[in-house]
Design a protein around this motif. Sequence first.
Motif, mmCIF file in Angstrom:
data_model
loop_
_atom_site.group_PDB
_atom_site.id
_atom_site.type_symbol
_atom_site.label_atom_id
_atom_site.label_comp_id
_atom_site.label_asym_id
_atom_site.label_seq_id
_atom_site.Cartn_x
_atom_site.Cartn_y
_atom_site.Cartn_z
ATOM 1 N N LEU A 88 0.529 -1.124 0.069
ATOM 2 C CA LEU A 88 0.256 -0.376 0.296
ATOM 3 C C LEU A 88 0.674 1.254 -0.012
ATOM 4 C CD1 LEU A 88 -2.908 -0.606 2.411
ATOM 5 C CD2 LEU A 88 -2.780 -0.858 0.200
ATOM 6 N N THR A 89 0.394 1.936 -0.824
ATOM 7 C CA THR A 89 0.901 3.559 -0.817
ATOM 8 C C THR A 89 0.344 4.472 0.493
ATOM 9 O OG1 THR A 89 -0.729 4.525 -2.051
ATOM 10 C CG2 THR A 89 1.411 3.747 -3.397
ATOM 11 N N LEU A 90 0.486 5.335 0.909
ATOM 12 C CA LEU A 90 0.449 6.482 1.890
ATOM 13 C C LEU A 90 -0.891 6.397 1.175
ATOM 14 C CD1 LEU A 90 3.735 8.650 2.026
ATOM 15 C CD2 LEU A 90 2.817 6.985 4.105
ATOM 16 N N ARG A 91 -1.272 6.642 0.702
ATOM 17 C CA ARG A 91 -2.750 7.169 0.330
ATOM 18 C C ARG A 91 -3.149 5.771 0.357
ATOM 19 N NH1 ARG A 91 -3.317 8.155 -5.429
ATOM 20 N NH2 ARG A 91 -2.304 10.808 -4.778
ATOM 21 N N GLY A 92 -3.137 4.714 -0.196
ATOM 22 C CA GLY A 92 -3.994 3.283 0.058
ATOM 23 C C GLY A 92 -4.025 3.633 2.098
ATOM 24 N N LYS A 93 -3.139 3.670 2.831
ATOM 25 C CA LYS A 93 -3.159 4.077 4.117
ATOM 26 C C LYS A 93 -4.187 4.104 4.602
ATOM 27 C CE LYS A 93 1.630 1.529 4.415
ATOM 28 N NZ LYS A 93 3.532 1.710 4.976
ATOM 29 N N SER A 94 -4.184 5.510 4.100
ATOM 30 C CA SER A 94 -5.124 6.577 4.326
ATOM 31 C C SER A 94 -6.855 6.381 4.335
ATOM 32 C CB SER A 94 -4.660 8.172 4.017
ATOM 33 O OG SER A 94 -4.925 8.457 2.571
ATOM 34 N N LEU A 95 -6.286 5.398 3.119
ATOM 35 C CA LEU A 95 -8.082 4.969 3.258
ATOM 36 C C LEU A 95 -8.236 3.598 4.176
ATOM 37 C CD1 LEU A 95 -10.748 5.043 0.664
ATOM 38 C CD2 LEU A 95 -9.169 3.048 -0.474
#
Length: 125
Positions: A88-95
Amino acid sequence: MGKKIFEKNENLENCPVRNVIDRIGDKWSMLIILLLAEEQVLRFNEIHKCIGTISQKMLTVTLKSLESDGLVKRTVFPQIPPKVEYELTLRGKSLLPHLLALTEWANNNMSDIKASREQYEKVNA
């Protein structure tokens, strides 16, 4: 008020909610995101084994979609045979907090939803 919301977001490309739900609301994306959150980094075959019922083609398509949205990072290691990892990217983790909340809601309400469906089928059969 409701009419303004629909007018404002009637075009899918201009509606953030419809656009994101369209992407993560498919059959596999949310499962892949939650799996990567749990395992951190996985190779293609590891993801395929964990999910089990997804075809290799559908897994490839879904991973590419998640990668194009910046939710998943694909790392290729230059070796023979090639090694590819997904995380996961940071954006994915923020989801994640939102998906985990939805997962919790689904777990808490599934038995009532099933009962409602059964009742609906009885009444509308």
